[in-house]
Design a protein around this motif. Structure first.
Motif, PDB file in Angstrom:
ATOM      1  N   ARG A 132      30.572 -46.836  35.238  1.00 38.92           N
ATOM      2  CA  ARG A 132      29.244 -47.332  35.102  1.00 38.92           C
ATOM      3  C   ARG A 132      28.469 -46.586  34.083  1.00 38.92           C
ATOM      4  NH1 ARG A 132      25.631 -48.162  39.955  1.00 38.92           N
ATOM      5  NH2 ARG A 132      25.375 -45.712  39.481  1.00 38.92           N
ATOM      6  N   ASN A 133      28.307 -45.505  34.238  1.00 39.22           N
ATOM      7  CA  ASN A 133      27.385 -44.654  33.362  1.00 39.22           C
ATOM      8  C   ASN A 133      27.688 -44.696  31.915  1.00 39.22           C
ATOM      9  OD1 ASN A 133      25.717 -43.917  35.448  1.00 39.22           O
ATOM     10  ND2 ASN A 133      26.656 -41.632  35.562  1.00 39.22           N
ATOM     11  N   ILE A 179      27.631 -48.485  30.525  1.00 43.05           N
ATOM     12  CA  ILE A 179      26.093 -48.971  30.565  1.00 43.05           C
ATOM     13  C   ILE A 179      25.394 -47.897  29.915  1.00 43.05           C
ATOM     14  CG2 ILE A 179      24.508 -50.472  31.544  1.00 43.05           C
ATOM     15  CD1 ILE A 179      26.461 -51.201  33.431  1.00 43.05           C
ATOM     16  N   ARG A 180      25.103 -47.144  30.777  1.00 43.87           N
ATOM     17  CA  ARG A 180      24.058 -46.253  30.551  1.00 43.87           C
ATOM     18  C   ARG A 180      24.274 -45.358  29.390  1.00 43.87           C
ATOM     19  NH1 ARG A 180      22.364 -44.894  36.655  1.00 43.87           N
ATOM     20  NH2 ARG A 180      22.518 -46.900  37.402  1.00 43.87           N
ATOM     21  N   SER A 181      25.402 -44.791  28.857  1.00 44.25           N
ATOM     22  CA  SER A 181      25.459 -43.880  27.908  1.00 44.25           C
ATOM     23  C   SER A 181      26.342 -44.360  26.573  1.00 44.25           C
ATOM     24  CB  SER A 181      26.135 -42.712  28.104  1.00 44.25           C
ATOM     25  OG  SER A 181      27.032 -42.735  28.982  1.00 44.25           O
ATOM     26  N   TYR A 216      20.668 -50.842  40.885  1.00 46.38           N
ATOM     27  CA  TYR A 216      19.976 -50.637  39.445  1.00 46.38           C
ATOM     28  C   TYR A 216      21.210 -50.688  38.679  1.00 46.38           C
ATOM     29  CZ  TYR A 216      17.689 -48.199  35.959  1.00 46.38           C
ATOM     30  OH  TYR A 216      17.075 -47.389  34.889  1.00 46.38           O
ATOM     31  N   GLY A 264      20.837 -50.294  35.168  1.00 50.06           N
ATOM     32  CA  GLY A 264      20.536 -49.223  34.250  1.00 50.06           C
ATOM     33  C   GLY A 264      20.669 -49.576  32.953  1.00 50.06           C
ATOM     34  N   ILE A 265      20.320 -50.966  32.726  1.00 46.52           N
ATOM     35  CA  ILE A 265      20.701 -51.233  31.208  1.00 46.52           C
ATOM     36  C   ILE A 265      19.452 -50.785  30.332  1.00 46.52           C
ATOM     37  CG2 ILE A 265      21.981 -53.308  31.798  1.00 46.52           C
ATOM     38  CD1 ILE A 265      19.576 -55.073  31.552  1.00 46.52           C
ATOM     39  N   GLU A 266      18.273 -50.346  30.790  1.00 44.43           N
ATOM     40  CA  GLU A 266      17.300 -50.122  29.636  1.00 44.43           C
ATOM     41  C   GLU A 266      17.763 -48.760  29.055  1.00 44.43           C
ATOM     42  OE1 GLU A 266      16.262 -49.223  32.489  1.00 44.43           O
ATOM     43  OE2 GLU A 266      15.196 -47.488  32.496  1.00 44.43           O
ATOM     44  N   ALA A 267      18.634 -48.108  29.561  1.00 42.09           N
ATOM     45  CA  ALA A 267      19.519 -46.688  28.919  1.00 42.09           C
ATOM     46  C   ALA A 267      20.105 -47.163  27.358  1.00 42.09           C
ATOM     47  CB  ALA A 267      20.446 -46.305  29.803  1.00 42.09           C
ATOM     48  N   ASP A 323      17.543 -46.182  24.895  1.00 41.08           N
ATOM     49  CA  ASP A 323      17.848 -44.754  24.476  1.00 41.08           C
ATOM     50  C   ASP A 323      18.970 -44.354  23.629  1.00 41.08           C
ATOM     51  OD1 ASP A 323      16.769 -43.448  27.724  1.00 41.08           O
ATOM     52  OD2 ASP A 323      15.692 -43.659  25.869  1.00 41.08           O
ATOM     53  N   GLN A 324      20.125 -45.201  23.706  1.00 42.48           N
ATOM     54  CA  GLN A 324      21.272 -44.746  23.083  1.00 42.48           C
ATOM     55  C   GLN A 324      20.910 -45.382  21.539  1.00 42.48           C
ATOM     56  OE1 GLN A 324      24.709 -46.876  24.926  1.00 42.48           O
ATOM     57  NE2 GLN A 324      23.578 -46.640  26.921  1.00 42.48           N
TER      58      GLN A 324
END
Lengths: 341, 333
Positions: free
Chosen positions: A268-269, A272-274, B17, B19-22, B25-26
């Motif tokens: 997931r990280n 989506i997050r990175s 959550y 975490g899509i608003e990351a 940042d990307q």
């Protein structure tokens, strides 16, 4: 306005200006899931995005599945978090690998991916480019069953057919039937086989030397952990005094978000997050550009071969052919090919 | 996101959550690494303080002033364009700033068509970009030399727009974002300034001249409110300088005269700070977006229609390796 800093011009606000525009516009992401039925694809997608996309799905029994062909289905959902909007499209591939004879069962999938590239190419070459819909597939999660001893022939052939068209992220599915040692062995085996067969899976970009240590460490762990062994769940159970997503067995509770149980959090990280942005960039800058260059070169060489005055140089914007024209084009293509053999 | 809101998915009652608003940042990380480009053109007669203003805006010597001692200045016989690039950095943000100067504009006795070299330059940059975009093996990041903003200097006459101003802005306003400014505004009192601005706005409207921020390109109500405020105040009356003086114990940028010091960054004195905020701190990205999404697209459509009408193929095929010549393309048809 920093009045104390005499040299401050103010263009350092540029990233914020871009940020503001992106938030207004929102993002989109197309994720494809591929693998045989029953490997937990739908459950994983629901777990990743906290959605309930497959609520009204009807599972086919064996008889119904005998005549099933590989389909392509799309589900779209809008997710909003902290003011950021994401339009998520999940492309599913029911029927893949389910038949008795699975020869070329990936063809509908490669065709679908190519069609999206072609659509984008037409739109990009067109006159009105204001509202181009980007349906290109940004990432394909490929589910490898945990039961075997590594990659099966269908896994190898699928990934080789797709690795130059889409970012492939292979996953070991339903990892809760493996012990930690078995997981490690299987991962090593799969990694070796991927290298042996020359399969180009999605590579995480290198970290910059000036990145924070925390980021670099996270990145290293991510890379060493592939292929991710995942478990998904649509249900909430009580574990260690908390309510968590998990699977309840007589012998214990599997927690989806527990990093010692599986790599779900890492996936997931990463997704989506990175690395969401990078997945999109690689799709646009590499896979799509390859398609485009190939397409143009094919058109050029075909014209050089034909030398017919009645086949015009394709002028932009490329006209969208109707069904009849497409059939004729296909017939002509086959004719040309037959003449060359 | 102008489409109607969909009801959020029910399954998210299963807490958590994503975490899509990351993703933001990307994106930020990538754009910071890549850096930004900004191309600003300054147009106006000699001596209106163009270079000084640009240097003041960017707090660096990015443009060579024509009033420095060793500068061999001759009023050039033709309008020629000079572009100079600098890489400037602030708080980790790198920007490649290109200043395009237009010496000779409006300086002759007969200034007919003095805008033509400028129109040609602007279109040439669009053409360059288009060619690269159509290339078979195109660069990931197409180098952007297109003019993002054209600052047009009006002398502080206090009367109306002059014919040359109308001619220039009418033509260029169609292909580039123009930001008109009243130059060397320290010769106008506040009342004179207000009246002059009103007259200019009237003139602009009467002549169908569209300056930035153009009303048609406001994206939503929020933008419109913000931009309306700006539209009510343009053109900004500016004063530029690179000299500092002491005022009330502080060092300020200003012009010292016998009757007082004109503080450039003091909004009570002149509107330099407003111009800077518009161009740099709030609308820089928007200027680039308008150039790319509107001016460039307009140019592109025009070119494609032209080429189709002439039976001349403007396509990736003709531009591949630049080998297919105009005549070859025609003979294929």
């Amino acid at each position: 306005c920093n009045r104390n800093d005499k040299q401050y011009v103010g263009f350092a606000t540029l990233p914020n200006q871009v940020h503001r525009k992106s938030v207004k516009k929102g993002f989109d992401f197309t994720l494809m899931v591929a693998g045989e039925s029953g490997l937990g694809k739908s459950t994983l997608v629901n777990s990743l995005f906290l959605t309930d996309l497959y609520k009204d799905r009807k599972l086919l029994n064996a008889e119904e599945r005998i005549n099933q062909t590989v389909e392509i289905t799309k589900h779209t959902v809008d997710i909003e978090e902290k003011g950021v909007k994401l339009k998520l499209t999940i492309v599913d591939t029911p029927g893949f690998g389910d038949a008795v004879n699975n020869n070329e069962c990936w063809k509908p999938i490669t065709d679908y991916i190519d069609q999206q590239f072609e659509q984008y190419f037409r739109d990009e070459s067109g006159l009105n480019r204001k509202n181009i819909l980007d349906n290109r597939v940004h990432c394909c999660l490929y589910f490898i069953p945990p039961f075997g001893h590594g990659l099966r022939p269908v896994d190898v052939e699928f990934m080789k057919a797709l690795h130059e068209k889409v970012n492939i992220v292979p996953l070991i599915s339903k990892a809760d039937c493996l012990t930690p040692n078995e997981v490690k062995k299987l991962k090593d085996r799969v990694r070796d086989e991927i290298e042996h067969f020359g399969i180009k899976v999605y590579q995480f970009p290198e970290c910059d030397s000036d990145e924070e240590e925390e980021f670099k460490q996270m990145d290293k762990e991510l890379k060493e952990c592939t292929p991710f062994a995942v478990i998904g769940s649509n249900t909430v159970v009580e574990a260690r005094g908390q309510r968590v997503r998990g699977r309840l067995y007589p012998w214990g509770i599997v927690e989806v978000e527990n990093q010692s149980h599986c790599d779900f959090v890492k996936l997931r990280n990463m997704l989506i997050r990175s690395h969401m942005h990078d997945l999109k960039d690689v799709t646009c800058d590499v896979h799509y550009e390859n398609y485009r260059a190939h397409c143009i070169q094919e058109m050029t060489s075909k014209l050089a071969q034909d030398n017919r005055t009645d086949s015009p140089l394709p002028i932009l914007p490329l006209p969208t052919p109707d069904v009849e024209t497409e059939r004729l084009i296909k017939m002509k293509d086959e004719e040309v090919q037959n003449n060359h053999h | 996101f102008l489409k109607k809101k969909k009801t959020p998915c029910v399954g998210r009652d299963l807490f958590g959550y994503v975490g899509i608003e990351a993703v933001l940042d990307q994106m930020r990380r990538k754009t910071m690494k890549a850096g930004f480009e900004f191309n600003i053109m300054v147009v106006g007669q000699s001596g209106l303080g163009k270079s000084t203003l640009v240097n003041t805006l960017f707090k660096s010597k990015v443009s060579r002033k024509s009033c420095t001692p060793n500068y061999e200045e001759k009023i050039s016989k033709t309008v020629h364009l000079q572009s100079v690039s600098h890489i400037i950095e602030e708080k980790g943000v790198k920007m490649k700033l290109t200043v395009i100067d237009t010496p000779g504009f409006g300086d002759q006795i007969n200034n007919e068509n003095c805008w033509e070299p400028i129109v040609k330059y602007v279109n040439e940059q669009y053409e360059k970009y288009l060619k690269e975009e159509l290339n078979v093996n195109r660069k990931r990041r197409i180098p952007d030399t297109r003019v993002h903003c054209c600052v047009y200097f009006l002398p502080a006459t206090g009367h109306w727009l002059r014919p040359i101003d109308v001619e220039f802005m009418r033509r260029l306003g169609k292909i580039v974002s123009i930001v008109p400014v009243i130059a060397k505004a320290d010769t106008l009192t506040l009342e004179e300034r207000l009246e002059f601005k009103q007259r200019i706005r009237q003139d602009l409207q009467a002549n169908g001249i569209r300056v930035y921020p153009q009303k048609e390109y406001d994206e939503d109500a929020e933008d419109r409110i913000l931009n309306d405020k700006i539209r009510e105040n343009i053109p900004f009356a500016v004063v530029g300088t690179d000299k500092e003086h002491q005022v009330n114990g502080n060092k300020v940028l200003g012009r010292k005269t016998k009757w007082g010091i004109i503080e450039v960054e003091n909004v009570a004195h002149c509107e330099f700070a407003l111009l800077r905020d518009l161009l740099i701190r709030s609308h820089l990205q928007d200027l680039k977006d308008v150039t790319h999404n509107i001016h460039y697209e307009t140019y592109r459509v025009k070119r494609l229609n032209e080429s189709n009408a002439n039976g001349l193929a403007l396509s990736p095929l003709t531009l591949e390796n630049g080998t297919l010549e105009k005549s070859d393309a025609e003979s294929h048809l």
